[in-house]
Design an enzyme around this catalytic site. Sequence first.
Site, PDB file in Angstrom:
ATOM      1  N   HIS A 307       0.849  -1.186   0.000  1.00 57.56           N
ATOM      2  CA  HIS A 307       0.000   0.000   0.000  1.00 57.56           C
ATOM      3  C   HIS A 307       0.881   1.230   0.000  1.00 57.56           C
ATOM      4  O   HIS A 307       1.984   1.222   0.568  1.00 57.56           O
ATOM      5  CB  HIS A 307      -0.927   0.006   1.222  1.00 57.56           C
ATOM      6  CG  HIS A 307      -2.048   0.996   1.123  1.00 57.56           C
ATOM      7  ND1 HIS A 307      -1.894   2.319   1.441  1.00 57.56           N
ATOM      8  CD2 HIS A 307      -3.343   0.853   0.711  1.00 57.56           C
ATOM      9  CE1 HIS A 307      -3.038   2.950   1.245  1.00 57.56           C
ATOM     10  NE2 HIS A 307      -3.923   2.102   0.799  1.00 57.56           N
ATOM     11  N   ASP A 365      -7.943  -4.500  -0.735  1.00 59.88           N
ATOM     12  CA  ASP A 365      -8.435  -4.979  -2.025  1.00 59.88           C
ATOM     13  C   ASP A 365      -8.287  -6.489  -2.186  1.00 59.88           C
ATOM     14  O   ASP A 365      -8.922  -7.079  -3.070  1.00 59.88           O
ATOM     15  CB  ASP A 365      -7.685  -4.289  -3.170  1.00 59.88           C
ATOM     16  CG  ASP A 365      -7.864  -2.783  -3.146  1.00 59.88           C
ATOM     17  OD1 ASP A 365      -9.021  -2.339  -3.136  1.00 59.88           O
ATOM     18  OD2 ASP A 365      -6.860  -2.065  -3.119  1.00 59.88           O
TER      19      ASP A 365
END
Length: 430
Positions: A307, A365
């Site tokens: 991320h 995700d």
Amino acid sequence: MSTKFELKNLASGKISQLDALSGTLGPDALDISQLTKDQGVFTFDPGFMATASTESKITFIDGDAGVLLYRGYPVEQLADKSSYLEVANLLIEGQLPTKLKLSAFQNSIMHHTMVNEQLLRFFQGFHHNAHPMAMVSAVVASMAAFYHDTTDINDPRHREIFSHRIIAKLPTIAAAAYKHSLGQPFVYPRNDLRYCANMLNMFFAVPCEPYAIDPVAAEALDLLFILHADHEQNASTSTVRLAGSTGANPYAAISAGVSALWGPAHGGANEAVLDMLLGIGSVENIDKFLARVKAKDSNVRLMGFGHRVYKNFDPRAKIIRSMCYRVLDKLGKSDNPLFELSLRLEEVALKDEYFVSRKLYPNVDFYSGIIYSALGIPRSMFTVMFAIARTAGWVAHWLEMVSDPNMKISRPRQLYTGPKKLDYLPIEKR
């Protein structure tokens, strides 16, 4: 007592005093607003990796510790005890609502879910296989043409009406885009249903037979929406702020955010995760796939890991992982090969020094696409679902910005590397 930093220009010897601004949490930020005036230079920060673009009281992230706070409340507590509409109200208003205020907010949202019939006919102008995000972005922007009488950004009442209206109507617009892609009749919203249950009904109900809303499916959507509601100054939120800083009507600003979210590096990442899992195919192919990821000359990426901010396990991923088990078990899909594959991929990657050393941990995700897929939502709609959830955060940031008496139009600068001054040559001499 404020901390000051000295910046010395080695060429001229001129020294500038930079104040360090302290927030309630997180690192200090150097105030460089006078640097160009004092030193005649810009700062250079590609991707704004080290630049605080604004001051905000909404969301805090500590990427190293894996912390996410909405208005000071840990996302884990909100996911466990709250609801999406309560979180939306928290983000917008700045504090948890009383029972009476929450009831009034929910009632307002559920009575703003209808969209103008002429707006619905707008969908007939799209090709049947148009991407849903293209339709949603266009229809949201067109809302300014229908509600132009309540788009005065300086009117607090207009801002409130917009806030409720956009949060209420996004699921209706999304469902209309989905039904258009299927060639099915549009299903109108129902005021007697809760937010996520209403959305499921608009997505999956048909006139020829009754549709039973699965409470676990509605709960899963509500949880995903809470976890996606806001994430500080990400690309789409920054886009909403940038567009809104011009004084543009709020629907245009939200439409800009929808378009920014569409990118595969942002809101489209969960769709990319599902594509990756389908490409791997089976557990037996994991080692071969990871070898390709690690190859220097390969463009293969491990989607759903790592991320921009988190350098630890994404706190949202842990919550979604457990909900993934519940959804698949309730829907009789606990033997889902994609889920089994994802679990094994996670296990192998988290033991691999290559990924551990690079702090590539599963993010939000990695599992959300599996849940959406299990609920019957197609991949083309994944980013639309993200947009519905993130609307609460976009609205909160837009409100914070336009309510600031010191609001300025955003105007980033650049490091120019093009040609120096050239003289125009007539076409005959080129």
